[in-house]
Design a protein around this motif. Sequence first.
Motif, short mmCIF file in Angstrom:
data_model
loop_
_atom_site.label_atom_id
_atom_site.label_comp_id
_atom_site.label_asym_id
_atom_site.label_seq_id
_atom_site.Cartn_x
_atom_site.Cartn_y
_atom_site.Cartn_z
N VAL A 57 0.88 -1.17 0.00
CA VAL A 57 0.00 0.00 0.00
C VAL A 57 0.92 1.22 0.00
CG1 VAL A 57 -1.91 -1.11 1.21
CG2 VAL A 57 -0.11 -0.01 2.54
N CYS A 58 0.35 2.37 -0.28
CA CYS A 58 1.16 3.59 -0.27
C CYS A 58 0.45 4.65 0.57
CB CYS A 58 1.36 4.08 -1.70
SG CYS A 58 2.28 5.62 -1.78
N THR A 59 1.02 4.92 1.74
CA THR A 59 0.44 5.95 2.60
C THR A 59 1.38 7.14 2.64
OG1 THR A 59 -0.36 4.14 3.97
CG2 THR A 59 -0.60 6.35 4.88
N ILE A 60 0.84 8.30 2.35
CA ILE A 60 1.63 9.53 2.42
C ILE A 60 0.83 10.48 3.30
CG2 ILE A 60 2.75 11.37 1.11
CD1 ILE A 60 3.68 8.94 -0.23
N GLN A 61 1.47 11.04 4.27
CA GLN A 61 0.78 11.98 5.16
C GLN A 61 -0.48 11.35 5.74
OE1 GLN A 61 -0.35 15.75 3.49
NE2 GLN A 61 0.98 16.82 4.90
N LYS A 62 -0.34 10.14 6.20
CA LYS A 62 -1.42 9.36 6.84
C LYS A 62 -2.58 9.06 5.89
CE LYS A 62 -0.65 10.59 11.67
NZ LYS A 62 0.44 11.57 11.58
N GLU A 63 -2.42 9.36 4.62
CA GLU A 63 -3.50 9.08 3.68
C GLU A 63 -3.09 7.97 2.75
OE1 GLU A 63 -6.26 11.46 1.23
OE2 GLU A 63 -4.94 13.03 2.00
#
Length: 381
Positions: A57-63
């Motif tokens: 998965v790819c989470t950036i800035q908790k998103e």
Amino acid sequence: MPAAREDAASEYPVIDVGPLLSAGDPNEDVRFILARRREVGRALLAACERFGFFSIVCTIQKESIPWADVVDLLTLNTRDDLPDDFLWEYARHDRSEGCLIEGKDLTFAHVDAWFSQKQADKDAYAMTNGRGYQRIGENVTNGRRDQHEAIDFYRPCAVSDGGLRAPHPYIGPNDLNERVDRYAKGMTRIGKYILRALLGAIRKEYLHYRIADDFTEDILEDDIAGCPFWILRLINSPGCDSDGEKTSCGWHTDYGLLTFIHATHPGLQIEVSGKIIDVPHHPEHMVCNVGEMLQLFTDDSLKATRHRVVRKPSDENCARPRISIAFFYEPNYDAVISNRHLTDQSALESGYSSPREVRYADFLRQKVATNFAKVDEDPRA
Ligand SMILES: O=C(O)CCC(=O)C(=O)O
Ligand SMILES: [Fe+2]
């Protein structure tokens, strides 16, 4: 069987590779950013050693960022250097208005639309030299006909050696070729980041291995995978009814470095330590697995795990077709892959490991020839 293996299914790894794809908060101390990346590298290594498979998965800035957007953004970004701050900017953007991109991504709907054409129209693009359309039953695994239809695209390169390299197959008057090329560009980047993280973790963790002096995170950049070949396979597996399972693709291992699979429905199974595990399906997860070339390159420490795809009556929406987009991130077409860079010292001393090497193009050609080997019945009967 060791206790640690018993609950393997529940421990199937889901790894957030966001830290590899984004530099993160520009105000953050770079040491924390690097530490997070190392942690991802260790998680990838543990997954590849134990399962040979994992989901990303790819989470950036908790998103959590949908893979279609990640791939598109990586495609647009022409910078070659790491780290990449593009996704960070994207996560900060107000996305309520939808995707930033002009709709050039490769979606399941595009793939479904292509396969929904009349049979005769699809047959017009029948496979030649490993590329193009294959009807249900034309792909053969272990002497059995697979229950799927597919189109194979190869990285477009000039035909120079009479081998499998060639331009795309002509697949009709639509923009699928362009979408495939864009998807491949983004996925190649993701593959490269993941491989670098894996190699970095190996260098730190494999104290019991003999590691060649030239084994660095950059080792794959030139002769081995600096210009990686790729294969993109669009697959349509018919659903099954209450009568029983349907094998979309028989047990096999993949050939290259890493494979990435994005699919609409469950069906993927892997064999780990003699146990069959259903790979958990999630529409936002991308499945990644180790291929034979990476297993060879790491002297068998990373595993090219056997897997298959089976449609089961117990699966949700089992009657619906399963579309999958499989991206095979391979070495350079002409690369010679060997186990000389990383050697399991104890295996060498006890005679379990010996020098091995293959030329990837030869290996691929032989594999493709076997895939479409003749079986007794006529697939078009
Ligand atoms: O359809 C899938 O999910 C994977 C197929 C596969 O394993 C392959 O094409 O190598
Ligand atoms: Fe596979």
